[in-house]
Design an enzyme around this catalytic site. Structure first.
Site, PDB file in Angstrom:
ATOM      1  N   TYR A 163       0.830  -1.208   0.000  1.00 10.02           N
ATOM      2  CA  TYR A 163       0.000   0.000   0.000  1.00 10.02           C
ATOM      3  C   TYR A 163       0.863   1.257   0.000  1.00 10.02           C
ATOM      4  CZ  TYR A 163      -3.705   3.274   1.252  1.00 10.02           C
ATOM      5  OH  TYR A 163      -4.582   4.325   1.254  1.00 10.02           O
ATOM      6  N   LYS A 167       1.184   3.758  -3.286  1.00 15.23           N
ATOM      7  CA  LYS A 167       0.675   5.131  -3.195  1.00 15.23           C
ATOM      8  C   LYS A 167       1.794   6.157  -3.416  1.00 15.23           C
ATOM      9  CE  LYS A 167      -3.765   4.775  -2.518  1.00 15.23           C
ATOM     10  NZ  LYS A 167      -4.746   5.432  -3.408  1.00 15.23           N
TER      11      LYS A 167
END
Length: 240
Positions: A163, A167
């Protein structure tokens, strides 16, 4: 004539709240959802509140679904004024660098980066048909090298490599796309909604989905002289 906005991953959480707030601002909102039935249920909820909304099937990791959604939007509306790339996952098995399996890392990038780029590329022709389109990519403080690198920051304790790193890649996509589209009238920004009470953020998180959504909506409705960069939930716009 109302502006047309597409929000990916919009059947729940921050995505649905972004769609709601854009609808309350007068936009016609298209709720992208990989599960069309859930997207349709969310759209009906917004329609019941007086918002112009409809669901569109959109699985960001399926090129055929992405192309079909783009074709449908062009055929039915002829343009797209706002694209909010909200769809994202924390993949099952996400963990720190020393523990994560390659499959989890691939899954995170497939949805959070490759899917986002594929959707954006497919929709650029209809975004170009708008007078001053806006693209907003959802980011996070977990993508901040400064915060994750600070041992005093809570962000440094979160072990979700897929994650966080995907991102961080989204931030680079945002900057590079903003550079490529400079002078076209299309503004590209990233928004950090903060830690919100959702399936992903955890229901004990301090911010509501509505509070998180407001950050993205702020960027989606910027005037022609608005900034290009990143807006954070609590501190306003920060340099990259």
């Amino acid at each position: 004539m109302s502006k047309i906005a597409l929000v990916t991953g919009a059947n729940k959480g921050i995505g649905k709240e972004i769609a709601r707030q854009l609808g309350e601002a007068g936009h016609t909102v298209l709720l992208g959802s990989r599960d069309f039935a859930r997207g349709e249920a969310a759209a009906k909820e917004l329609v019941a509140d007086g918002i112009k909304a409809s669901a569109i099937q959109l699985e960001v990791t399926d090129p055929a679904s992405v192309r079909a959604a783009a074709a449908k939007i062009e055929a039915e509306h002829g343009r797209l004024d706002v694209l909010v790339n909200n769809a994202a996952i924390i993949p099952e098995g996400d963990a720190g660098v020393t523990e994560i399996a390659a499959e989890a890392l691939r899954a995170g990038f497939e949805t959070n980066v490759i899917g986002l780029v594929d959707v954006t590329q497919a929709l650029l022709p209809v975004l170009r048909n708008a007078d001053a389109a806006r693209i907003v990519n959802l980011s996070t403080s977990l993508a901040s090298f400064t915060q994750v690198g600070d041992p005093e920051s809570r962000m440094s304790t979160v072990r979700t490599l897929a994650y966080n790193s995907s991102k961080a890649a989204v931030n680079m996509v945002t900057v590079m796309l903003a550079n490529e589209l400079r002078g076209t009238g299309i503004l590209v920004n990233a928004a950090d909604p903060g830690n919100c009470a959702t399936d992903m953020g955890g229901w004990d998180a301090p911010r509501t989905p509505a509070q998180g959504a407001a950050v993205a909506v702020q960027l989606a409705t910027l005037g022609a002289d608005g900034p290009t960069g990143e807006v954070h939930a609590d501190t306003g716009r920060l340099p990259w």
